[in-house]
Enzyme design. Structure first.
Site, PDB file in Angstrom:
ATOM      1  CB  SER A   1      -0.952  -0.100   1.454  1.00  0.00           C
ATOM      2  OG  SER A   1      -0.129  -0.105   2.480  1.00  0.00           O
TER       3      SER A   1
ATOM      4  CG  ASP B   1      -2.103   5.435   8.122  1.00  0.00           C
ATOM      5  OD1 ASP B   1      -0.813   4.909   8.270  1.00  0.00           O
ATOM      6  OD2 ASP B   1      -2.671   5.393   6.870  1.00  0.00           O
TER       7      ASP B   1
ATOM      8  CG  HIS C   1      -0.322   4.047   4.446  1.00  0.00           C
ATOM      9  ND1 HIS C   1      -1.057   3.303   5.510  1.00  0.00           N
ATOM     10  CD2 HIS C   1      -0.278   3.277   3.361  1.00  0.00           C
ATOM     11  CE1 HIS C   1      -1.081   2.127   5.055  1.00  0.00           C
ATOM     12  NE2 HIS C   1      -0.589   2.086   3.888  1.00  0.00           N
TER      13      HIS C   1
END
Length: 581
Positions: free
Chosen positions: A311, A548, A551
């Site tokens: 990702s 998160d 990312h």
């Protein structure tokens, strides 16, 4: 007798002298009459020539005073003078007195929008800090080296001395021949351009044709700038640098790209501070060129660029899609091949840039090797990771022109990190295998596949390194946080150690036959504890237990990864073109 003697000529005069003596009274009147007759004839002849157009613009006599041609501005008397007493330098050039050549030049001044009105080309690297295009030289300097343009410049200087006409006629013979027709569009637009002056008369605007040579000089300057840029990038460690504030960033306006997943769209999810996307990466030894989306699309014209990985590579892929799409005027000609707008559920995605006939794709492969299922002793199925097989989609991207791989984050998850009954080679499932050894085996399998299947003469292969995470107080699934971070790390002592997995990667890359460019982003991302989505991974999220901190927000850090990719492609394609010469 005395009377006759009184009128006799003295000293023995003749009959003729006697006649002249008697008619000397008429001599002044005859001269005046002849002068008046000559003046009357000259004036009548001059008026006749002035109102009679000459088919030859280089004729030494008068041309039509009503002509809109630039030539009518020239001094007729100086033309007559130089016709009889030509200058040595001008007489040696056939174009100086060539009617066709001069006529074509003035017709050409009014025409051909594409040739004349097109601004100087500065396509290659706009907004590159270390490539500053030199200002155009004066037309007198531009004309050097061309006999035609040099001769016209001399003629112009002669006219300037008479104070009649100061329009610059410097241009090339090829451009004169190409501009033979006048169009309404050209007439309307000839005064537009880069500061050049024109003279308009009767609706026709005469354009200074030095733009042709200025364009050539601009192209030459840009080429020289690219050569200098490539040279500087070749001798530069792009990953040794610092983050600096730059108000011209980001590369696309926050909220302007509808293709960003909610997971990365911090602006839409309510993040109010903007410092995290106002930073650019500055290598210590060179200048990283700003990514020009239009130019990168030209580099990719007719090609495929493929991202393969987890990702974090999807993060990078979405960043590049937004940058490139932002540079395209007709957004309808940029679309996902199957019309999809969310990019987390499928195994692959492909964005088409129709005008450039290129594709930018993403293939999901978090380990680069195959996720598998094997049967347990009691017949139940369990998940394993085949360290000896590459991902099943590999054949679909092996012929791509540019391939960017990554892996790393999934190797920190519980199953991979503990290594209990999870790693498999052939039919053998390891009951216990160290994660670093498993990582080495997987990358070795990947490297062998690259060497056997990817053509290095066609494809450029990149491997993007590990991207740092910044969980504080726990991990991603145990309360780790980063929502209070709004500034990057500025003291190097707070940076993490270089990951052991990346040391293994470097050894594998060195042992491969195929050249793989390592995008070592680990250190540059380690500074950026401020760039993660944190609680802004969802819109109006009230759940703070899962943040998160792996990312990156978009716009943000992955844009810089793509700037480095752009710089690397500039170098590689420049070298490839140089080797073909």
């Amino acid at each position: 007798m005395a009377g006759i003697t009184k009128y006799a000529p003295i000293n023995g005069g003749t009959l003729i002298s006697d006649f002249n003596t008697h008619f000397s009274i008429f001599r002044p009147r005859r001269t005046i009459a002849f002068a008046y007759a000559f003046i009357f004839f000259f004036i009548a002849f001059s008026i006749f020539l002035a109102f009679s157009p000459s088919s030859n613009p280089s004729s030494p006599w008068f041309t039509n005073i009503n002509s809109s041609s630039d030539y009518s501005y020239r001094s007729h008397f100086s033309s007559i003078y130089y016709y009889f007493f030509p200058d040595d330098s001008s007489a040696s050039s056939p174009q100086s007195h060539n009617p066709g050549s001069l006529n074509n030049s003035f017709v050409g001044n009014q025409t051909n929008k594409n040739e004349v009105l097109k601004p100087p080309n500065s396509t290659v690297l706009p907004s590159v800090n270390n490539i500053t295009a030199a200002p155009p030289k004066p037309s007198s300097e531009l004309s050097k080296g061309s006999p035609d343009s040099k001769n016209q410049t001399q003629n112009q200087q002669l006219n300037d001395k008479n104070g009649v006409f100061k329009q610059n006629h410097t241009h090339s013979e090829g451009l004169m021949k190409g501009n033979q027709s006048t169009t309404p569009t050209a007439e309307k637009n000839t005064t537009a351009g880069t500061g050049e002056k024109g003279i308009g008369e009767k609706g026709i605007t005469v354009k200074n044709l030095t733009s042709s040579l200025m364009k050539k000089q601009s192209n030459a300057t840009a080429k020289q700038g690219i050569d200098e840029l490539v040279k500087s990038l070749l001798n530069c460690d792009l990953f040794d640098g610092n983050w600096v504030k730059d108000e011209s960033y980001p590369l696309y306006k926050p909220g302007s790209c509808s293709l960003i997943d909610d997971q990365f769209n911090c602006f839409a999810n309510g993040r109010l501070d903007n410092g995290y996307h106002k930073l650019k990466w500055k290598p210590k030894a060179c200048t990283l060129p700003r990514l020009d989306g239009s130019h990168m699309l030209e580099l990719l014209r007719g090609k495929r660029l493929v991202f393969v990985g987890d990702s974090l590579n999807r993060n990078m892929w979405e960043s590049l899609i937004c940058i490139l799409r932002n540079s395209v005027k007709d957004k309808k000609k940029v679309y996902e091949e199957f019309g999809r707008h969310h990019f987390r559920a499928e195994a692959s995605y492909s964005f088409v840039f129709e005008e450039y006939k290129c594709r930018v794709e993403f293939f999901v492969s978090p380990f680069l090797v195959e996720e598998w299922e094997s049967k347990g002793k009691n017949g139940t199925k369990k998940e394993t990771l085949r360290l000896d097989l590459v991902n099943g989609f590999a054949d679909k991207y092996k012929n791509a022109d540019v391939i960017v791989f990554n892996t790393g984050h999934w190797w920190t998850h519980e199953k991979t990190s503990t290594g209990k009954d999870y790693y498999q080679e052939g039919s053998h499932v390891y009951s216990d295998l160290n994660v670093l050894e498993a990582f080495r085996k997987a990358l070795t399998t990947w490297g062998r596949w690259i060497d056997a299947n990817v053509n290095p003469m066609k494809s450029h292969v990149f491997f993007r390194g590990y991207s740092a995470s910044h969980f504080s107080g726990g991990q991603w699934n145990s309360g780790g946080q980063c929502d209070h971070e709004t500034e990057p790390i500025k003291n190097d002592t707070y940076l993490s150690h270089y990951p052991s997995k990346m040391q293994i990667l470097e050894k594998v890359l060195k042992g491969m036959k195929t050249k793989v460019t390592y995008l070592n982003v680990t250190r540059m991302t380690d500074y950026r504890k401020d760039g993660h989505p944190s609680i802004f991974r969802k819109q109006h999220s009230a759940d703070l237990s899962f943040q998160d901190c792996s990312h990156w927000c978009l716009p943000g850090v992955p844009d810089t990864w793509n700037e480095i990719l752009y710089a690397e492609l500039l170098v590689k394609l420049h070298q490839k073109q140089h080797n073909r010469r």
